[in-house]
Scaffold this motif. Structure first.
Motif, PDB file in Angstrom:
ATOM      1  N   UNK A   1     -11.788  -4.325   8.396  1.00  0.00           N
ATOM      2  CA  UNK A   1     -10.545  -4.759   8.647  1.00  0.00           C
ATOM      3  C   UNK A   1     -10.090  -5.472   7.670  1.00  0.00           C
ATOM      4  N   UNK A   2     -10.814  -6.521   7.276  1.00  0.00           N
ATOM      5  CA  UNK A   2     -10.467  -7.512   6.110  1.00  0.00           C
ATOM      6  C   UNK A   2      -9.787  -6.587   4.973  1.00  0.00           C
ATOM      7  N   UNK A   3     -10.895  -5.879   4.471  1.00  0.00           N
ATOM      8  CA  UNK A   3     -10.538  -4.954   3.138  1.00  0.00           C
ATOM      9  C   UNK A   3      -9.058  -4.269   3.499  1.00  0.00           C
ATOM     10  N   UNK A   4      -9.224  -3.630   4.455  1.00  0.00           N
ATOM     11  CA  UNK A   4      -7.877  -2.881   4.703  1.00  0.00           C
ATOM     12  C   UNK A   4      -6.718  -3.646   4.502  1.00  0.00           C
ATOM     13  N   UNK A   5      -6.681  -4.980   5.285  1.00  0.00           N
ATOM     14  CA  UNK A   5      -5.496  -5.730   5.181  1.00  0.00           C
ATOM     15  C   UNK A   5      -5.255  -6.320   3.838  1.00  0.00           C
ATOM     16  N   UNK A   6      -6.409  -6.530   3.086  1.00  0.00           N
ATOM     17  CA  UNK A   6      -6.093  -7.252   1.717  1.00  0.00           C
ATOM     18  C   UNK A   6      -5.880  -5.908   0.661  1.00  0.00           C
TER      19      UNK A   6
ATOM     20  N   UNK B   1      -7.532 -15.212   9.792  1.00  0.00           N
ATOM     21  CA  UNK B   1      -7.183 -13.742   9.389  1.00  0.00           C
ATOM     22  C   UNK B   1      -8.272 -12.889   9.543  1.00  0.00           C
ATOM     23  N   UNK B   2      -7.945 -11.487   8.945  1.00  0.00           N
ATOM     24  CA  UNK B   2      -6.612 -10.987   8.599  1.00  0.00           C
ATOM     25  C   UNK B   2      -5.612 -10.960   9.874  1.00  0.00           C
ATOM     26  N   UNK B   3      -4.436 -10.707   9.592  1.00  0.00           N
ATOM     27  CA  UNK B   3      -3.433 -10.788  10.576  1.00  0.00           C
ATOM     28  C   UNK B   3      -3.371  -9.192  11.384  1.00  0.00           C
ATOM     29  N   UNK B   4      -3.668  -9.170  12.597  1.00  0.00           N
ATOM     30  CA  UNK B   4      -4.000  -8.037  13.274  1.00  0.00           C
ATOM     31  C   UNK B   4      -2.664  -7.943  14.318  1.00  0.00           C
ATOM     32  N   UNK B   5      -1.800  -6.899  14.272  1.00  0.00           N
ATOM     33  CA  UNK B   5      -0.544  -6.537  14.920  1.00  0.00           C
ATOM     34  C   UNK B   5      -0.797  -6.075  16.267  1.00  0.00           C
ATOM     35  N   UNK B   6      -1.864  -5.523  16.441  1.00  0.00           N
ATOM     36  CA  UNK B   6      -1.972  -4.814  17.869  1.00  0.00           C
ATOM     37  C   UNK B   6      -3.604  -4.160  17.815  1.00  0.00           C
ATOM     38  N   UNK B   7      -3.823  -4.181  19.118  1.00  0.00           N
ATOM     39  CA  UNK B   7      -5.259  -3.704  19.223  1.00  0.00           C
ATOM     40  C   UNK B   7      -5.185  -2.615  20.493  1.00  0.00           C
TER      41      UNK B   7
END
Length: 328
Positions: free
Chosen positions: A148-153, A189-195
């Motif tokens: 998830x961190x890689x995707x956000x970056x 972080x990363x900023x997660x908008x929804x789950x």
């Protein structure tokens, strides 16, 4: 959610079609209640039972690897890119597959990820995290967080909307999605908008009424869940750790909007409803749907079970709303 449901036998809470599918899926699947189970046997049964229908075609589906946690191997991922809307960067959903942290992978959930991408209009990044018992907690959770961190970056560079990053998963994958939201909050972080959580595993104690009511006879059993926890935690694992049992986190404040897809006839159902109530108490407004006459794992039965198609469409609608997107 549609109010129309097929009639059920007076003594069976499942719809007739759901009963047929639950029994077929249970046949030949190893049962820990009957004796020791080899993880390899469970994995083989899972592969044998994987859906084989025609896959939805998408403009692009690619495999690659992304950096794992420090000192760990890279994490394989599969990226599903739907038809893009002109001039708009698509949202992105990082997806974690179910399978009790022991089985399944990119291929078993390929069809579901394709349908999720098409239904939401989001890029879906499916994560092939390390499996137990070879890799116990917190390996899967740390792999999930790293992906998830890689995707956000990298989202902006890849043409995706980093401001609309969601995490999602089914069963143990729902556990990982919930854990990642906690990890992201706790680690800045990363900023997660929804789950989006489909019948998630949330509490290692397995102490609710639904664990007793639906202990057997509905494909996924309480004995299965106990065995999965044993593989994931081992002898000395901390099941009460919030990244293992997200429903036991001391504080659920500051988490992103949640969408939950729950079957009526599932040992895990009540834990998820408790999680919903705690989110509400923390000031969130989760969107939750309990689907009558269905069982654990039903979302993967698109094309075979009408409620699966309806639930996926509703979950996509709710997820888009949680991300602040217009109706598709």
């Amino acid at each position: 959610m549609s109010d129309a449901h097929p009639p059920r036998a007076a003594t069976d809470p499942l719809t007739p079609r759901a009963r047929e599918l639950a029994d077929a899926m249970s046949a030949g699947f190893p049962d820990p209640a009957l004796g020791p189970v080899d993880p390899a046997a469970v994995r083989e049964a899972s592969r044998a039972g994987a859906g084989s229908g025609p896959a939805r075609r998408l403009p692009r589906v690619t495999d690659r690897s992304v950096p794992g946690p420090a000192g760990a191997p890279e994490v394989p991922v599969r990226i599903y890119e739907p038809l893009a809307s002109p001039g708009a960067a698509p949202p992105v959903v990082v997806f974690f597959h179910g399978g009790g942290w022991v089985l399944c992978g990119l291929d078993t959930h390929d069809g579901l990820c394709r349908e999720l991408a098409a239904a939401t209009g989001a890029v879906v990044v499916s994560v092939d995290y390390r499996l137990a018992p070879e890799h116990r907690f917190p390996s899967a959770a740390e792999d999930a967080y790293a992906a998830a961190s890689w995707v956000a970056a990298h989202a902006a560079r890849l043409g995706w909307d980093p401001g609309r990053l969601a995490v999602a998963g089914d069963s143990s994958g729902g556990n990982l999605a919930a854990a990642v939201t906690l990890m992201a909050r706790d680690r800045g972080g990363p900023a997660i908008a929804a789950h989006l959580l489909a019948y998630p595993v949330l509490d290692h104690r397995m102490a609710t009424e639904s664990y007793r009511t639906y202990a057997t006879g509905f494909f996924h059993t309480t004995a299965h869940m106990r065995w999965y926890w044993e593989q994931y935690l081992g002898r000395d694992g901390d099941g009460a750790h919030p990244y293992a049992s997200p429903a036991l986190a001391c504080d659920l404040a500051g988490l992103p909007p949640a969408v939950l897809v729950l079957p009526e006839c599932d040992p895990l159902r009540d834990d998820a409803l408790t999680y919903v109530r705690r989110l509400e108490a923390a000031g969130a407004a989760p969107r939750v749907r309990v689907w009558p006459g269905t069982f654990h794992g039903f979302l993967g039965l698109g094309g075979l079970l009408p409620e699966a198609d309806q639930a996926l469409a509703q979950a996509a609608y709710d997820l888009r709303a949680a991300l602040g997107l217009p109706d598709a």
